[in-house]
Design a protein around this motif. Structure first.
Motif, short mmCIF file in Angstrom:
data_model
loop_
_atom_site.label_atom_id
_atom_site.label_comp_id
_atom_site.label_asym_id
_atom_site.label_seq_id
_atom_site.Cartn_x
_atom_site.Cartn_y
_atom_site.Cartn_z
N THR A 12 4.15 10.84 -14.17
CA THR A 12 4.99 10.08 -13.25
C THR A 12 5.58 10.97 -12.18
O THR A 12 5.82 12.14 -12.40
N THR A 14 8.11 9.42 -10.33
CA THR A 14 9.40 8.76 -10.16
C THR A 14 9.95 8.42 -11.54
O THR A 14 9.33 8.70 -12.56
N ALA A 15 11.12 7.77 -11.54
CA ALA A 15 11.73 7.36 -12.81
C ALA A 15 11.21 6.02 -13.30
O ALA A 15 11.77 5.46 -14.24
N GLU A 16 10.16 5.52 -12.70
CA GLU A 16 9.66 4.19 -13.08
C GLU A 16 9.31 4.11 -14.56
O GLU A 16 9.46 3.06 -15.19
N ASP A 155 19.93 13.41 -10.52
CA ASP A 155 18.62 12.74 -10.52
C ASP A 155 17.60 13.68 -11.14
O ASP A 155 17.25 14.72 -10.57
N PHE A 157 14.54 13.41 -11.41
CA PHE A 157 13.23 13.38 -10.78
C PHE A 157 13.26 13.91 -9.35
O PHE A 157 12.26 13.85 -8.63
N ASP A 158 14.39 14.45 -8.95
CA ASP A 158 14.51 15.10 -7.66
C ASP A 158 14.00 16.54 -7.81
O ASP A 158 14.53 17.29 -8.63
#
Length: 215
Positions: A12, A14-16, A155, A157-158
């Protein structure tokens, strides 16, 4: 964007992957690698937590049960943020926020296996600590990885973040009641990787109802 790369692996950017119910998010976090300030560790034990009574996963044991406040607001999304708090006013504990923006859900990081930065983890925890115990328990995990209260809301995922999560292989997990909670004490929302010495022992809160007397 979330991609299923193979039968047993997630990738992934993103955080999806965490935009799911707390139990599903907890399953996906097991086996992921948490990297923070010179230490990397594989997550081997987690606990899922829901939200307030009017949400999709009412959970009286969750910090979000009474609704958003100044400190716990990050638990209401978006997914992929870090929620930190102090246990007994002493130990910093870390949760990964899941679900969708405006809906409370989080996964407590209970234990991890140090994979890189062992000397840094020892410097933070003490040379006498056994390797399997370096990041066993939520407070010890944060201590070993240098996670502090100031990291609330980060965050994960940053790419500029000092704390990041990388997903890898999917694992078969085991489930049981959460540790030390006095409400919703029978809910089997603690998950762990079987056979890992870093996983903590189960301890039921003395304030919890007798087994079978709670959800």
């Amino acid at each position: 964007m979330l991609h299923r790369c193979s039968e047993n692996r997630w990738s992934t950017v993103t955080a999806e992957v965490l935009s799911a119910d707390p139990l599903t998010a907890a399953q996906r976090l097991l086996g992921a690698v948490l990297t923070a300030r010179g230490v990397s560790a594989t997550i081997v034990e987690v606990e899922a937590y829901g939200g307030p009574p009017d949400g999709p996963w009412p959970d009286a044991a969750a910090h979000s049960y009474r609704g958003p406040g100044t400190r716990n607001r990050v638990m209401f999304g978006p997914a992929g943020r870090l929620y930190t708090y102090r246990s007994h006013g002493i130990h910093v504990c870390a949760n990964v926020v899941c679900a969708t923006d405006g809906v409370a859900g989080a996964v407590l990081l209970r234990a991890a296996a140090i994979e890189a930065g062992l000397s840094t983890a020892y410097a933070r925890r003490g040379e006498s600590v056994r390797p399997a115990a370096l990041a066993r328990g939520p407070g010890n995990l944060c201590s070993a990885l240098g996670i502090t209260m100031e990291d609330n809301g980060i965050d994960l995922f940053d790419p500029r973040s000092p704390i990041q999560v990388t997903f890898g292989e999917r694992h078969v997990t085991e489930q049981g009641p959460r540790v030390g909670v006095s409400k919703a004490a029978d809910r089997p929302w603690r998950l762990w990787l079987a056979g890992r010495p870093e996983v903590s022992a189960y301890r039921r809160s003395p304030r919890a109802p007798a087994p079978g007397g709670s959800d």
